[in-house]
Design an enzyme around this catalytic site. Sequence first.
Site, short mmCIF file in Angstrom:
data_model
loop_
_atom_site.label_atom_id
_atom_site.label_comp_id
_atom_site.label_asym_id
_atom_site.label_seq_id
_atom_site.Cartn_x
_atom_site.Cartn_y
_atom_site.Cartn_z
N SER A 28 -29.85 -116.33 -4.76
CA SER A 28 -30.66 -116.54 -5.96
C SER A 28 -30.80 -118.01 -6.33
CB SER A 28 -30.04 -115.77 -7.13
OG SER A 28 -28.70 -116.19 -7.33
N LYS A 66 -24.34 -125.01 1.52
CA LYS A 66 -25.20 -124.34 0.53
C LYS A 66 -26.01 -125.39 -0.22
CE LYS A 66 -23.34 -122.16 -3.04
NZ LYS A 66 -22.70 -121.10 -3.86
N MET A 85 -18.59 -125.94 2.86
CA MET A 85 -17.29 -125.33 3.10
C MET A 85 -17.20 -124.93 4.56
SD MET A 85 -17.05 -122.97 -0.37
CE MET A 85 -15.27 -122.78 -0.34
N GLU A 86 -15.98 -124.67 5.02
CA GLU A 86 -15.83 -124.25 6.41
C GLU A 86 -16.46 -122.87 6.61
OE1 GLU A 86 -11.88 -123.05 7.76
OE2 GLU A 86 -11.16 -123.26 5.70
N LEU A 87 -17.04 -122.68 7.79
CA LEU A 87 -17.69 -121.42 8.11
C LEU A 87 -16.65 -120.35 8.40
CD1 LEU A 87 -20.60 -120.26 8.72
CD2 LEU A 87 -20.04 -120.63 11.13
N VAL A 88 -16.87 -119.15 7.86
CA VAL A 88 -15.94 -118.05 8.10
C VAL A 88 -16.64 -116.96 8.90
CG1 VAL A 88 -14.70 -118.53 5.97
CG2 VAL A 88 -16.51 -116.82 5.96
N ASP A 115 -18.15 -112.76 -10.03
CA ASP A 115 -19.34 -112.21 -9.36
C ASP A 115 -18.88 -111.19 -8.32
OD1 ASP A 115 -21.67 -111.61 -8.08
OD2 ASP A 115 -22.26 -113.67 -7.67
N ASN A 160 -19.75 -111.52 -1.27
CA ASN A 160 -18.78 -112.57 -1.60
C ASN A 160 -17.40 -112.28 -1.03
OD1 ASN A 160 -20.72 -113.96 -3.00
ND2 ASN A 160 -20.10 -113.20 -5.01
N ASP A 164 -18.15 -118.02 -2.66
CA ASP A 164 -18.96 -118.21 -3.87
C ASP A 164 -18.11 -118.22 -5.14
OD1 ASP A 164 -20.88 -118.39 -5.80
OD2 ASP A 164 -22.21 -116.88 -4.93
#
Length: 624
Positions: free
Chosen positions: A313, A331, A418-421, A461, A466, A480
């Site tokens: 969003s 992001k 942030m680090e990719l998960v 949230d 998330n 998030d």
Amino acid sequence: MLLSEVLQVLRGAGKVGAAFTSTQGEQLRLMACNSTFGAGMKAAAEAVEGVMGTVMGGGDMTSKTDEFAGIEKWEEMDLDEAAKWSVASEMPPDFSSKDGRGETSETPVGAATGTIKGAGWPAQNTRFLHVSASQHHFRFVHDSIVARLSPEDIQRAREAKQNIARPVRQKLNERAKERKVPATRISRLANFGGLAVGLGIGAIAEVAKQSFGGKRSEVGALLDSPLLSEANAERIVNTLCKVRGAALKIGQMLSIQDNSFINPQLQKIFERVRQSADFMPAWQMHKVLEEELGSGWREKLSSIEEKPFAAASIGQVHHGVLPGGKEIAMKIQYPGVAESIHSDINNLMSVLKMSVVLPDGLFADSSLEVLQRELAWECDYEREAKCAKRFRNLLKGDPVFVVPEVFDELSARRVITMELVNGVPLDRCVDLDQETRNEICFNILQLCLRELFEFRFMQTDPNWSNFFYNSEQNKIFLLDFGACRDYPELFTDHYIEVVHAASVGDRATVLKKSKDLKFLTGFEAKAFEDAHVEAVMILGEAFASAEAFDFGTQSTTQRIQSLIPVMLRHRLTPPPEESYSLHRKMAGSFLICSKLKARFSCRNMFLDVYNAYKRQQQERRSQV
């Protein structure tokens, strides 16, 4: 004459023998694929067929083609259909083998399913022949199936079945389109104005359809209205996906409600909103990065993908690689979103008031004021970075939950890196075994209680995306942190007593503590007091019994919904400001458990949290 008849008999016997060899040889091959003696059995079956083929002189096999009509189409297969077939029963629906490693690929929910070439499996319109072991009558399909299914494929399928939710790389929803984000208030207002006109036309068409024999929805949902027909819902979704921002955030909140709140047709369409918005073009994304990170932002990266793998969003997420090789998720916020929160919500409320009559007891103005403040938090990525670091510290060493690392050098007000998960969102875990689903949901609900009563700091949230589950590590990654907030000690002191009173059936304490929390003024009608207490008691049922609570079959939402009209009619004051985000998170946690059909006892979980809270409370008071 006699000789010719003998020759015909022998020729017929040859055909029968060839057919028998083919079908039984096929059975041997399938058995071989599942046997530890696979290689030897396969070789033996091939040798038998070779000898028999020579003896029979390559008998006429045209009957085989006739028997399996449409066999030439078997090269194309719907992947979901393959999971229903006997040999493929050990494969999860999204299993594919591309390079011999048996990797899985994630298909976004709602995306069109493609065809897989050369898989050797029948298409959807082909029915598999039944096998009756008791009658010793076996019939199998064409040789090409086994020729393409090796013992290694079977082994990979078995491993994949045990890891249905194994880590995969996210992909953007195929419905998402590249569209420029309307960055000015005037351009955004124009989109909402066009939506209002479209809704009016759509409502007239819907009323006409119902008047001339169309069926009206039988579900008594709160947001069920001719103006919210399925056609108008499409208009709403298209507009929200285009403008994004605060309006889209509200649509995403609606998408995670069940069909007791919105009608099921709308829920399905709003599900598209939750999964993916449209994404901004590369030039617009580059402009944001340059404004936030400076003109040399590319020098800090080894690479970055121009197309995002997720669009939400407020921003979209890109895959990148640092110079050292570490993979990251960047992001990037849509331009104009933060500045348009107030106007977006007002525009959407104008449209919503056309569609439904909002009761006075809803206190919409108070709700919108809280929502605007929370959305402003979510647009501040510097604040989100601090919250993520705080959560990472709170959960350091936790055996289940992991918070990714934040990279400050690539983060700013409208950019957070942030680090990719690796993993899958929780709504993709519905096909896991019951024990695993129970464990996931137990941890999610326990974390919700810890956030409120131990940390007094909560990520509010509850969007399923998330929470990413990694089956290989048996970890849940938290994502998030824009909606994080603190809860004052006085609020949690009263609130934990409300939950405890509900769990032990103490209605008087529920009412007293609810007044302390300002849910009631003390001047409400008796009908409102009874409805409020009953709603709290229903929510406390999960923590009341030592027996396993079945979230999949509970009727909590429906029972509370039946109380809402009374509460809206007689409510005299808006609920406390803290309760909006708190109840959204708690309801979302319960919905996760419901969607995964979890079954586990919650009583001891809550009592552990409650007893620990009381000990800390005594320590705080002794220090004072």
